[in-house]
Design an enzyme around this catalytic site. Structure first.
Site, PDB file in Angstrom:
ATOM      1  N   HIS A  56       0.880  -1.174   0.000  1.00  0.00           N
ATOM      2  CA  HIS A  56       0.000   0.000   0.000  1.00  0.00           C
ATOM      3  C   HIS A  56       0.914   1.219   0.000  1.00  0.00           C
ATOM      4  O   HIS A  56       2.002   1.166   0.586  1.00  0.00           O
ATOM      5  CB  HIS A  56      -0.839   0.083   1.267  1.00  0.00           C
ATOM      6  CG  HIS A  56      -1.720  -1.089   1.536  1.00  0.00           C
ATOM      7  ND1 HIS A  56      -1.306  -2.191   2.227  1.00  0.00           N
ATOM      8  CD2 HIS A  56      -3.018  -1.315   1.230  1.00  0.00           C
ATOM      9  CE1 HIS A  56      -2.300  -3.055   2.328  1.00  0.00           C
ATOM     10  NE2 HIS A  56      -3.347  -2.558   1.734  1.00  0.00           N
ATOM     11  N   ASP A  59       2.315   1.813   3.404  1.00  0.00           N
ATOM     12  CA  ASP A  59       3.237   0.826   3.998  1.00  0.00           C
ATOM     13  C   ASP A  59       4.664   1.341   3.849  1.00  0.00           C
ATOM     14  O   ASP A  59       5.562   0.973   4.599  1.00  0.00           O
ATOM     15  CB  ASP A  59       3.180  -0.531   3.273  1.00  0.00           C
ATOM     16  CG  ASP A  59       1.832  -1.208   3.398  1.00  0.00           C
ATOM     17  OD1 ASP A  59       1.057  -0.838   4.294  1.00  0.00           O
ATOM     18  OD2 ASP A  59       1.549  -2.103   2.567  1.00  0.00           O
ATOM     19  N   MET A  90       2.786  -5.755  -7.646  1.00  0.00           N
ATOM     20  CA  MET A  90       1.454  -5.211  -7.352  1.00  0.00           C
ATOM     21  C   MET A  90       1.553  -4.070  -6.352  1.00  0.00           C
ATOM     22  O   MET A  90       2.391  -4.084  -5.461  1.00  0.00           O
ATOM     23  CB  MET A  90       0.565  -6.340  -6.789  1.00  0.00           C
ATOM     24  CG  MET A  90      -0.830  -5.947  -6.391  1.00  0.00           C
ATOM     25  SD  MET A  90      -0.986  -5.312  -4.710  1.00  0.00           S
ATOM     26  CE  MET A  90      -1.603  -6.745  -3.838  1.00  0.00           C
ATOM     27  N   GLU A 183     -10.847  -6.705  -5.233  1.00  0.00           N
ATOM     28  CA  GLU A 183     -10.855  -7.721  -4.164  1.00  0.00           C
ATOM     29  C   GLU A 183     -12.118  -7.609  -3.331  1.00  0.00           C
ATOM     30  O   GLU A 183     -12.380  -6.576  -2.715  1.00  0.00           O
ATOM     31  CB  GLU A 183      -9.611  -7.514  -3.293  1.00  0.00           C
ATOM     32  CG  GLU A 183      -9.531  -8.459  -2.108  1.00  0.00           C
ATOM     33  CD  GLU A 183      -8.238  -8.279  -1.311  1.00  0.00           C
ATOM     34  OE1 GLU A 183      -7.298  -7.610  -1.787  1.00  0.00           O
ATOM     35  OE2 GLU A 183      -8.183  -8.807  -0.187  1.00  0.00           O
ATOM     36  N   LYS A 185     -14.780  -8.707  -0.219  1.00  0.00           N
ATOM     37  CA  LYS A 185     -14.786  -9.203   1.167  1.00  0.00           C
ATOM     38  C   LYS A 185     -16.182  -8.951   1.730  1.00  0.00           C
ATOM     39  O   LYS A 185     -16.743  -7.875   1.514  1.00  0.00           O
ATOM     40  CB  LYS A 185     -13.724  -8.455   1.984  1.00  0.00           C
ATOM     41  CG  LYS A 185     -13.546  -8.992   3.398  1.00  0.00           C
ATOM     42  CD  LYS A 185     -12.368  -8.312   4.103  1.00  0.00           C
ATOM     43  CE  LYS A 185     -12.141  -8.893   5.474  1.00  0.00           C
ATOM     44  NZ  LYS A 185     -11.030  -8.247   6.193  1.00  0.00           N
ATOM     45  N   GLU A 219      -9.595 -13.695  -2.510  1.00  0.00           N
ATOM     46  CA  GLU A 219      -8.803 -14.087  -1.335  1.00  0.00           C
ATOM     47  C   GLU A 219      -9.444 -15.285  -0.646  1.00  0.00           C
ATOM     48  O   GLU A 219     -10.648 -15.275  -0.377  1.00  0.00           O
ATOM     49  CB  GLU A 219      -8.692 -12.912  -0.355  1.00  0.00           C
ATOM     50  CG  GLU A 219      -8.015 -13.340   0.948  1.00  0.00           C
ATOM     51  CD  GLU A 219      -7.636 -12.196   1.870  1.00  0.00           C
ATOM     52  OE1 GLU A 219      -7.131 -11.168   1.375  1.00  0.00           O
ATOM     53  OE2 GLU A 219      -7.828 -12.346   3.087  1.00  0.00           O
ATOM     54  N   HIS A 222     -11.566 -14.449   2.428  1.00  0.00           N
ATOM     55  CA  HIS A 222     -12.793 -13.675   2.219  1.00  0.00           C
ATOM     56  C   HIS A 222     -13.931 -14.536   1.688  1.00  0.00           C
ATOM     57  O   HIS A 222     -15.074 -14.415   2.142  1.00  0.00           O
ATOM     58  CB  HIS A 222     -12.518 -12.499   1.274  1.00  0.00           C
ATOM     59  CG  HIS A 222     -11.496 -11.537   1.814  1.00  0.00           C
ATOM     60  ND1 HIS A 222     -11.070 -10.440   1.117  1.00  0.00           N
ATOM     61  CD2 HIS A 222     -10.811 -11.513   2.994  1.00  0.00           C
ATOM     62  CE1 HIS A 222     -10.164  -9.784   1.842  1.00  0.00           C
ATOM     63  NE2 HIS A 222      -9.992 -10.428   2.973  1.00  0.00           N
ATOM     64  N   ASP A 247      -5.012 -13.640  -3.521  1.00  0.00           N
ATOM     65  CA  ASP A 247      -4.532 -13.492  -2.144  1.00  0.00           C
ATOM     66  C   ASP A 247      -4.663 -14.836  -1.442  1.00  0.00           C
ATOM     67  O   ASP A 247      -5.767 -15.307  -1.159  1.00  0.00           O
ATOM     68  CB  ASP A 247      -5.347 -12.427  -1.384  1.00  0.00           C
ATOM     69  CG  ASP A 247      -4.891 -11.009  -1.714  1.00  0.00           C
ATOM     70  OD1 ASP A 247      -4.035 -10.844  -2.606  1.00  0.00           O
ATOM     71  OD2 ASP A 247      -5.392 -10.066  -1.061  1.00  0.00           O
ATOM     72  N   ASP A 257     -11.750 -12.413  10.163  1.00  0.00           N
ATOM     73  CA  ASP A 257     -10.787 -12.548   9.055  1.00  0.00           C
ATOM     74  C   ASP A 257      -9.441 -13.004   9.626  1.00  0.00           C
ATOM     75  O   ASP A 257      -8.677 -12.203  10.150  1.00  0.00           O
ATOM     76  CB  ASP A 257     -10.649 -11.167   8.388  1.00  0.00           C
ATOM     77  CG  ASP A 257      -9.763 -11.193   7.162  1.00  0.00           C
ATOM     78  OD1 ASP A 257      -9.609 -12.254   6.555  1.00  0.00           O
ATOM     79  OD2 ASP A 257      -9.243 -10.121   6.814  1.00  0.00           O
ATOM     80  N   ASP A 259      -6.670 -14.722   8.237  1.00  0.00           N
ATOM     81  CA  ASP A 259      -5.410 -14.506   7.497  1.00  0.00           C
ATOM     82  C   ASP A 259      -4.281 -15.424   7.952  1.00  0.00           C
ATOM     83  O   ASP A 259      -3.136 -14.984   8.111  1.00  0.00           O
ATOM     84  CB  ASP A 259      -4.941 -13.035   7.624  1.00  0.00           C
ATOM     85  CG  ASP A 259      -5.853 -12.067   6.894  1.00  0.00           C
ATOM     86  OD1 ASP A 259      -6.554 -12.482   5.956  1.00  0.00           O
ATOM     87  OD2 ASP A 259      -5.846 -10.869   7.264  1.00  0.00           O
ATOM     88  N   ASP A 293      -1.387 -13.074   1.366  1.00  0.00           N
ATOM     89  CA  ASP A 293      -1.939 -11.980   2.170  1.00  0.00           C
ATOM     90  C   ASP A 293      -2.332 -12.577   3.510  1.00  0.00           C
ATOM     91  O   ASP A 293      -3.494 -12.844   3.786  1.00  0.00           O
ATOM     92  CB  ASP A 293      -3.156 -11.358   1.468  1.00  0.00           C
ATOM     93  CG  ASP A 293      -3.639 -10.123   2.215  1.00  0.00           C
ATOM     94  OD1 ASP A 293      -2.910  -9.658   3.108  1.00  0.00           O
ATOM     95  OD2 ASP A 293      -4.749  -9.632   1.923  1.00  0.00           O
TER      96      ASP A 293
HETATM   97  C1  GCO Z   1      -7.881  -7.445   4.413  1.00  0.00           C
HETATM   98  C2  GCO Z   1      -7.492  -7.397   2.951  1.00  0.00           C
HETATM   99  C3  GCO Z   1      -6.265  -6.593   2.686  1.00  0.00           C
HETATM  100  C4  GCO Z   1      -6.064  -6.308   1.219  1.00  0.00           C
HETATM  101  C5  GCO Z   1      -4.965  -5.318   1.049  1.00  0.00           C
HETATM  102  C6  GCO Z   1      -4.518  -5.160  -0.358  1.00  0.00           C
HETATM  103  O1  GCO Z   1      -8.751  -8.251   4.698  1.00  0.00           O
HETATM  104  O2  GCO Z   1      -7.346  -6.706   5.214  1.00  0.00           O
HETATM  105  O3  GCO Z   1      -7.331  -8.700   2.520  1.00  0.00           O
HETATM  106  O4  GCO Z   1      -5.150  -7.260   3.219  1.00  0.00           O
HETATM  107  O5  GCO Z   1      -5.800  -7.469   0.496  1.00  0.00           O
HETATM  108  O6  GCO Z   1      -5.418  -4.109   1.541  1.00  0.00           O
HETATM  109  O7  GCO Z   1      -5.479  -4.610  -1.105  1.00  0.00           O
HETATM  110 MN    MN Z   2      -6.437  -9.439   0.762  1.00  0.00          MN
HETATM  111 MN    MN Z   3      -8.109 -10.224   3.976  1.00  0.00          MN
END
Ligand code: GCO
Ligand code: MN
Ligand code: MN
Length: 391
Positions: A56, A59, A90, A183, A185, A219, A222, A247, A257, A259, A293
């Protein structure tokens, strides 16, 4: 001894700066790990065999950096990438952290917020291009509601469309070689997020002025949060030529979420996904990044973060080997070989009144077909045996 699962740049593994740099903050407690310098993260990624890093805007560059601070940060980062052999395939925009985005960016009711979101995204696109990115991700983290009455959901969709159309034109006008990946979610951080699944996104994309520039970034976590089959979602995106990014992580159904490290919760689904991406079961191999991700558990220190990152890549490579073995298994091949019937197949597409007649006169015994088992229990057990390494 060479480790055949060791990640190599040609595996195209990438991590977000926000993933391996995640300090372990959560809604119930502060950071448990120090904030790491992006240049150090890149060096370490190079060391452990990753191919690229994604980011980002914020970041790398603080929200309130001056132009000269920005330029210095970017040139130091480029030097670190070059030195480590790491690419930036990306980039994306942080449209969720600053309080101005607390009720959305492109969907906010206040036109000033929408203007700020466009401006910030154009700057971040410029940054992505400077770093060599070819894919630009849009994750609408705050584009949603808790109080549904605040906005007509149709206006929200129209505003996202206006934003995407504007930004596609910006990219074309600058002559950039860049594609967008949207993306989905379902929720978190908002109660409900607009365009909640990859399927919603795929339809929305077809309503854009330059739909050819826009695809999806599905993802694992998601789609799983929404209780859906990730493999089906990715398959639909691939069939439509719309898988522009992915992702990878891991997630239990019905939770926040999570991850988690790739493959950690759902090795069977991960294997099925890799069959698709690697084309071991047929179809073209997907050429894009294998992007993780995900982030390390809050129990970990910095060393644990690198255990996590190595684990994501190693699991992918182990499952890739298993996918190849499964699809090379003669018994599997025989079971899933396509049934071809040169009389019936042509009748099933391209309508004509003659085909209607021919279909009506076919001899088909529904009871006999209905009474025959398909053997998918055996097939699934073969998959398990390959997954578990006993075959
Ligand atoms: C989340 C998202 C993020 C995005 C990221 C890139 O659930 O926080 O998955 O990690 O993927 O902002 O666009
Ligand atoms: Mn993501
Ligand atoms: Mn995510």
């Amino acid at each position: 001894m060479t480790d055949r699962y060791a990640p190599k740049p040609e595996d195209r593994f990438t991590f977000g700066l926000w993933t391996v740099g995640n300090p372990g903050r959560d809604p119930f407690g502060p950071s448990v790990r120090p904030t790491q310098d992006p240049c150090d993260l890149v060096r370490k990624l190079g060391e452990i065999g990753a191919w690229g890093v994604n980011l980002h805007d914020n970041d790398l560059i603080p929200f309130d950096a001056t132009a000269s601070q920005r330029d210095r940060i970017v040139s130091d980062f480029q030097a670190a990438c070059e030195e480590s052999g790491i690419v930036v395939p990306m980039a994306t925009t942080n449209l969720f952290s600053h309080p101005i985005f607390k009720d959305g960016a492109f969907t906010a009711n206040d036109p000033k917020v929408r203007a700020f979101a466009l401006r910030k995204t154009m700057d971040a696109i410029d940054l992505g291009i400077e770093l060599g990115a070819k894919t630009y991700v849009f994750w609408g983290g705050r584009e949603g509601t808790e109080v549904e009455a605040c906005r007509d959901p149709r206006s929200a969709i129209k505003r996202i469309r206006d934003g995407m159309n504007f930004l596609c034109e910006y990219v074309k006008d600058q002559g950039y070689d860049l594609r967008f990946a949207l993306e989905a979610k379902p929720n978190e951080p908002r109660g409900d997020i607009y365009l909640p699944t990859t399927g919603h996104m795929l339809h929305f994309i077809e309503t854009l002025d330059h739909s050819e520039m826009v695809g999806v970034n599905p993802e694992v976590a998601h789609e799983t949060m929404a209780g859906l089959s990730f493999v089906h979602g990715v398959g639909q995106a691939m069939e439509a030529g719309k898988l522009f990014h992915i992702d990878l992580n891991s997630q239990k159904i019905g939770r926040y979420d999570q991850d988690f490290r790739f493959g950690a919760e759902d090795p069977k689904q991960a294997l099925l996904l890799i069959r698709l991406l690697e084309g071991t079961g047929g179809g073209e191999r997907w050429q894009g990044s294998r992007h993780f991700d995900a982030h390390a558990h809050r129990t970990e220190d910095v060393e644990g973060v690198w255990d996590f990152a190595r684990g994501c890549m190693r699991t992918y490579n182990i499952l890739k080997e298993r996918a190849h073995a499964f699809d090379a298994d003669p018994e599997v091949k025989e079971m899933i070989a396509e049934v071809v019937d040169s009389t019936i197949d042509p009748l099933l597409k391209d309508y004509s009144p003659e085909k209607v007649e021919a279909l009506r006169s076919l001899a088909i015994d529904p009871d006999a077909i209905g009474a025959t088992g398909l053997g998918w229990e055996r097939l699934d057990q073969l998959l398990m045996e390959h997954l578990l390494g006993t075959r």
